[in-house]
Design a protein around this motif. Sequence first.
Motif, PDB file in Angstrom:
ATOM      1  N   LYS A 190       0.835  -1.205   0.000  1.00  0.00           N
ATOM      2  CA  LYS A 190       0.000   0.000   0.000  1.00  0.00           C
ATOM      3  C   LYS A 190       0.872   1.258   0.000  1.00  0.00           C
ATOM      4  O   LYS A 190       0.547   2.248  -0.668  1.00  0.00           O
ATOM      5  CB  LYS A 190      -0.927   0.000   1.216  1.00  0.00           C
ATOM      6  N   ILE A 191       1.954   1.246   0.760  1.00  0.00           N
ATOM      7  CA  ILE A 191       2.849   2.408   0.807  1.00  0.00           C
ATOM      8  C   ILE A 191       3.457   2.666  -0.573  1.00  0.00           C
ATOM      9  O   ILE A 191       3.534   3.812  -1.033  1.00  0.00           O
ATOM     10  CB  ILE A 191       3.959   2.199   1.859  1.00  0.00           C
ATOM     11  N   ILE A 192       3.889   1.597  -1.239  1.00  0.00           N
ATOM     12  CA  ILE A 192       4.458   1.728  -2.595  1.00  0.00           C
ATOM     13  C   ILE A 192       3.428   2.322  -3.545  1.00  0.00           C
ATOM     14  O   ILE A 192       3.728   3.228  -4.334  1.00  0.00           O
ATOM     15  CB  ILE A 192       4.966   0.360  -3.099  1.00  0.00           C
ATOM     16  N   GLU A 193       2.182   1.824  -3.460  1.00  0.00           N
ATOM     17  CA  GLU A 193       1.125   2.325  -4.332  1.00  0.00           C
ATOM     18  C   GLU A 193       0.774   3.770  -4.008  1.00  0.00           C
ATOM     19  O   GLU A 193       0.567   4.596  -4.909  1.00  0.00           O
ATOM     20  CB  GLU A 193      -0.115   1.435  -4.198  1.00  0.00           C
ATOM     21  N   LEU A 194       0.719   4.103  -2.728  1.00  0.00           N
ATOM     22  CA  LEU A 194       0.415   5.481  -2.330  1.00  0.00           C
ATOM     23  C   LEU A 194       1.516   6.438  -2.795  1.00  0.00           C
ATOM     24  O   LEU A 194       1.225   7.561  -3.212  1.00  0.00           O
ATOM     25  CB  LEU A 194       0.246   5.570  -0.811  1.00  0.00           C
ATOM     26  N   ASN A 195       2.774   5.995  -2.728  1.00  0.00           N
ATOM     27  CA  ASN A 195       3.879   6.820  -3.225  1.00  0.00           C
ATOM     28  C   ASN A 195       3.753   7.069  -4.719  1.00  0.00           C
ATOM     29  O   ASN A 195       4.013   8.183  -5.205  1.00  0.00           O
ATOM     30  CB  ASN A 195       5.218   6.145  -2.924  1.00  0.00           C
ATOM     31  N   ARG A 196       3.352   6.036  -5.456  1.00  0.00           N
ATOM     32  CA  ARG A 196       3.170   6.187  -6.908  1.00  0.00           C
ATOM     33  C   ARG A 196       2.068   7.200  -7.204  1.00  0.00           C
ATOM     34  O   ARG A 196       2.232   8.092  -8.049  1.00  0.00           O
ATOM     35  CB  ARG A 196       2.822   4.830  -7.532  1.00  0.00           C
ATOM     36  N   ARG A 197       0.953   7.088  -6.497  1.00  0.00           N
ATOM     37  CA  ARG A 197      -0.170   8.010  -6.716  1.00  0.00           C
ATOM     38  C   ARG A 197       0.197   9.432  -6.287  1.00  0.00           C
ATOM     39  O   ARG A 197      -0.176  10.407  -6.944  1.00  0.00           O
ATOM     40  CB  ARG A 197      -1.394   7.505  -5.955  1.00  0.00           C
ATOM     41  N   ARG A 198       0.939   9.540  -5.176  1.00  0.00           N
ATOM     42  CA  ARG A 198       1.358  10.860  -4.705  1.00  0.00           C
ATOM     43  C   ARG A 198       2.244  11.550  -5.744  1.00  0.00           C
ATOM     44  O   ARG A 198       2.064  12.736  -6.043  1.00  0.00           O
ATOM     45  CB  ARG A 198       2.111  10.722  -3.378  1.00  0.00           C
ATOM     46  N   GLN A 199       3.191  10.801  -6.321  1.00  0.00           N
ATOM     47  CA  GLN A 199       4.078  11.371  -7.336  1.00  0.00           C
ATOM     48  C   GLN A 199       3.297  11.787  -8.586  1.00  0.00           C
ATOM     49  O   GLN A 199       3.590  12.818  -9.188  1.00  0.00           O
ATOM     50  CB  GLN A 199       5.166  10.357  -7.686  1.00  0.00           C
ATOM     51  N   MET A 200       2.294  10.983  -8.951  1.00  0.00           N
ATOM     52  CA  MET A 200       1.471  11.313 -10.106  1.00  0.00           C
ATOM     53  C   MET A 200       0.719  12.625  -9.884  1.00  0.00           C
ATOM     54  O   MET A 200       0.680  13.491 -10.768  1.00  0.00           O
ATOM     55  CB  MET A 200       0.472  10.179 -10.366  1.00  0.00           C
ATOM     56  N   ILE A 201       0.143  12.804  -8.693  1.00  0.00           N
ATOM     57  CA  ILE A 201      -0.586  14.032  -8.374  1.00  0.00           C
ATOM     58  C   ILE A 201       0.369  15.219  -8.311  1.00  0.00           C
ATOM     59  O   ILE A 201       0.070  16.312  -8.812  1.00  0.00           O
ATOM     60  CB  ILE A 201      -1.344  13.883  -7.035  1.00  0.00           C
ATOM     61  N   GLU A 202       1.537  15.028  -7.716  1.00  0.00           N
ATOM     62  CA  GLU A 202       2.517  16.117  -7.628  1.00  0.00           C
ATOM     63  C   GLU A 202       3.016  16.532  -9.009  1.00  0.00           C
ATOM     64  O   GLU A 202       3.280  17.719  -9.247  1.00  0.00           O
ATOM     65  CB  GLU A 202       3.686  15.699  -6.739  1.00  0.00           C
ATOM     66  N   ASP A 203       3.143  15.557  -9.927  1.00  0.00           N
ATOM     67  CA  ASP A 203       3.550  15.889 -11.298  1.00  0.00           C
ATOM     68  C   ASP A 203       2.501  16.768 -11.969  1.00  0.00           C
ATOM     69  O   ASP A 203       2.829  17.722 -12.679  1.00  0.00           O
ATOM     70  CB  ASP A 203       3.753  14.613 -12.126  1.00  0.00           C
ATOM     71  N   GLU A 204       1.230  16.457 -11.728  1.00  0.00           N
ATOM     72  CA  GLU A 204       0.152  17.265 -12.312  1.00  0.00           C
ATOM     73  C   GLU A 204       0.138  18.664 -11.700  1.00  0.00           C
ATOM     74  O   GLU A 204      -0.081  19.664 -12.402  1.00  0.00           O
ATOM     75  CB  GLU A 204      -1.199  16.575 -12.104  1.00  0.00           C
ATOM     76  N   ILE A 205       0.378  18.755 -10.397  1.00  0.00           N
ATOM     77  CA  ILE A 205       0.469  20.064  -9.738  1.00  0.00           C
ATOM     78  C   ILE A 205       1.611  20.874 -10.338  1.00  0.00           C
ATOM     79  O   ILE A 205       1.492  22.083 -10.567  1.00  0.00           O
ATOM     80  CB  ILE A 205       0.651  19.894  -8.211  1.00  0.00           C
ATOM     81  N   ALA A 206       2.737  20.200 -10.619  1.00  0.00           N
ATOM     82  CA  ALA A 206       3.897  20.873 -11.233  1.00  0.00           C
ATOM     83  C   ALA A 206       3.549  21.382 -12.627  1.00  0.00           C
ATOM     84  O   ALA A 206       3.966  22.477 -13.014  1.00  0.00           O
ATOM     85  CB  ALA A 206       5.080  19.916 -11.291  1.00  0.00           C
ATOM     86  N   ARG A 207       2.794  20.590 -13.393  1.00  0.00           N
ATOM     87  CA  ARG A 207       2.407  21.017 -14.746  1.00  0.00           C
ATOM     88  C   ARG A 207       1.546  22.283 -14.693  1.00  0.00           C
ATOM     89  O   ARG A 207       1.721  23.204 -15.501  1.00  0.00           O
ATOM     90  CB  ARG A 207       1.648  19.891 -15.461  1.00  0.00           C
ATOM     91  N   ILE A 208       0.629  22.328 -13.728  1.00  0.00           N
ATOM     92  CA  ILE A 208      -0.256  23.495 -13.593  1.00  0.00           C
ATOM     93  C   ILE A 208       0.526  24.714 -13.107  1.00  0.00           C
ATOM     94  O   ILE A 208       0.286  25.843 -13.548  1.00  0.00           O
ATOM     95  CB  ILE A 208      -1.411  23.178 -12.622  1.00  0.00           C
ATOM     96  N   SER A 209       1.490  24.485 -12.212  1.00  0.00           N
ATOM     97  CA  SER A 209       2.200  25.596 -11.555  1.00  0.00           C
ATOM     98  C   SER A 209       3.419  26.097 -12.325  1.00  0.00           C
ATOM     99  O   SER A 209       3.937  27.177 -12.006  1.00  0.00           O
ATOM    100  CB  SER A 209       2.648  25.155 -10.150  1.00  0.00           C
ATOM    101  N   ASN A 210       3.875  25.350 -13.306  1.00  0.00           N
ATOM    102  CA  ASN A 210       5.148  25.657 -13.967  1.00  0.00           C
ATOM    103  C   ASN A 210       5.207  27.061 -14.564  1.00  0.00           C
ATOM    104  O   ASN A 210       6.256  27.705 -14.533  1.00  0.00           O
ATOM    105  CB  ASN A 210       5.443  24.613 -15.050  1.00  0.00           C
ATOM    106  N   ASN A 211       4.092  27.534 -15.092  1.00  0.00           N
ATOM    107  CA  ASN A 211       4.067  28.872 -15.700  1.00  0.00           C
ATOM    108  C   ASN A 211       3.392  29.910 -14.803  1.00  0.00           C
ATOM    109  O   ASN A 211       3.028  30.989 -15.268  1.00  0.00           O
ATOM    110  CB  ASN A 211       3.362  28.816 -17.055  1.00  0.00           C
ATOM    111  N   ASN A 212       3.219  29.559 -13.538  1.00  0.00           N
ATOM    112  CA  ASN A 212       2.560  30.459 -12.589  1.00  0.00           C
ATOM    113  C   ASN A 212       3.614  31.283 -11.854  1.00  0.00           C
ATOM    114  O   ASN A 212       4.406  30.750 -11.072  1.00  0.00           O
ATOM    115  CB  ASN A 212       1.720  29.631 -11.598  1.00  0.00           C
ATOM    116  N   GLU A 213       3.626  32.581 -12.104  1.00  0.00           N
ATOM    117  CA  GLU A 213       4.639  33.449 -11.503  1.00  0.00           C
ATOM    118  C   GLU A 213       4.476  33.560  -9.987  1.00  0.00           C
ATOM    119  O   GLU A 213       5.467  33.732  -9.266  1.00  0.00           O
ATOM    120  CB  GLU A 213       4.578  34.843 -12.144  1.00  0.00           C
ATOM    121  N   GLU A 214       3.239  33.460  -9.494  1.00  0.00           N
ATOM    122  CA  GLU A 214       3.026  33.518  -8.051  1.00  0.00           C
ATOM    123  C   GLU A 214       3.647  32.303  -7.368  1.00  0.00           C
ATOM    124  O   GLU A 214       4.230  32.416  -6.292  1.00  0.00           O
ATOM    125  CB  GLU A 214       1.527  33.605  -7.732  1.00  0.00           C
ATOM    126  N   ALA A 215       3.532  31.139  -8.003  1.00  0.00           N
ATOM    127  CA  ALA A 215       4.143  29.922  -7.446  1.00  0.00           C
ATOM    128  C   ALA A 215       5.653  30.080  -7.365  1.00  0.00           C
ATOM    129  O   ALA A 215       6.279  29.711  -6.359  1.00  0.00           O
ATOM    130  CB  ALA A 215       3.766  28.711  -8.298  1.00  0.00           C
TER     131      ALA A 215
END
Length: 358
Positions: A190-215
């Motif tokens: 479960k920890i391995i799977e949760l880490n995979r899902r966490r990284q996937m969500i963080e990657d999407e957050i990075a995609r949204i934030s990459n061009n955000n000057e406030e971030a």
Amino acid sequence: MIGIYIGLDVHKRTVYVTEMNENGKIKERYEIVNRDESWNEFIQRYRTCEVEIALETSTSGKYAARLLRDNNFSVHLADPSNLALIFRSAKKNDREDSYKLAKLLRIGELPEVHISSRETDDLKTLVRYRRSLGEESTAIKNRIHAILAMHGIAIDESDIFGKRGMRKIEEAISKMTAAENIVMSDMLEKIIELNRRRQMIEDEIARISNNNEEAKLLMTIPGINVYSAAAIISEIDDIHRFDSKEKLASYAGLVPRQSQSGSRDQRGHISKNGPSMLRFVLVNAAHMAIKYSKRMKIKYLKLVKRLGKNRAIVAIARMLAETIWTMLSKRIAFYDEIGSLTEKKIESMRMRSLRPNV
């Protein structure tokens, strides 16, 4: 000039509508089914009118508010806790509630809460889900720690849930009973799977934030990475809705409760009003800020003698909230920015934003 004021009492299956003119006279009252077809008819009915719409903050109410907002209506979300203080009446039903909403809106006394943009809503959904994954992972890790301790097993690694630590745990559980072996193996998976899902969500957050000057501005603060920067942005939405740094700190629930009467002025614990996610991120960031920011470290050391560690950290979190207001309002970097650290964080965000969607 506004021609129509509408109060909507929104429930899971039905919506009660009160339509009022500028003089306070009720023009019409009716009920609709809370379905797409009914909302489409409602939108078509008022599309060409000068309309102001009020409804309460609730799960169904937020959906309706976003739907109407996306169709270019002027929508006002009311805070139900403050509504209860304004109308202390035993008479409460859908008809009466929708009337009260329309009336308060017309006279300019509706206690409103902010309606965030769709982009902010999407970012908030990702950030809060990412936090839930972290909490779920922490709960499982605590159970593993407890089982290892019960068997007197100590894993000699700084991060026992890293690759080497996990291998040592797997070796250790092979010596446990069959039942414990099954449970521990399942929790590790479960920890391995949760880490995979966490990284996937963080990657999407990075995609949204990459061009955000406030971030990028927020990431000049030591202790704030792309995830925490996105969390702050998603909870604040538009910094200009706060007139001062004190109002942002108050919104984050980081100001002390106050009871004042005559010459007596008592201040207690922080109010904890507002979004807990914003407060959580700021308190966590405060722990890092006192290590890397000279100004905040000096302030913390002065406070800790008088308040103790926990209250001093909360005071630094408030200071951080006020600093963030200044940074975002004036578009300036953190005063104790470590350039090399900021560059590293921004490059990490850029690289994560380029990862393919899973």
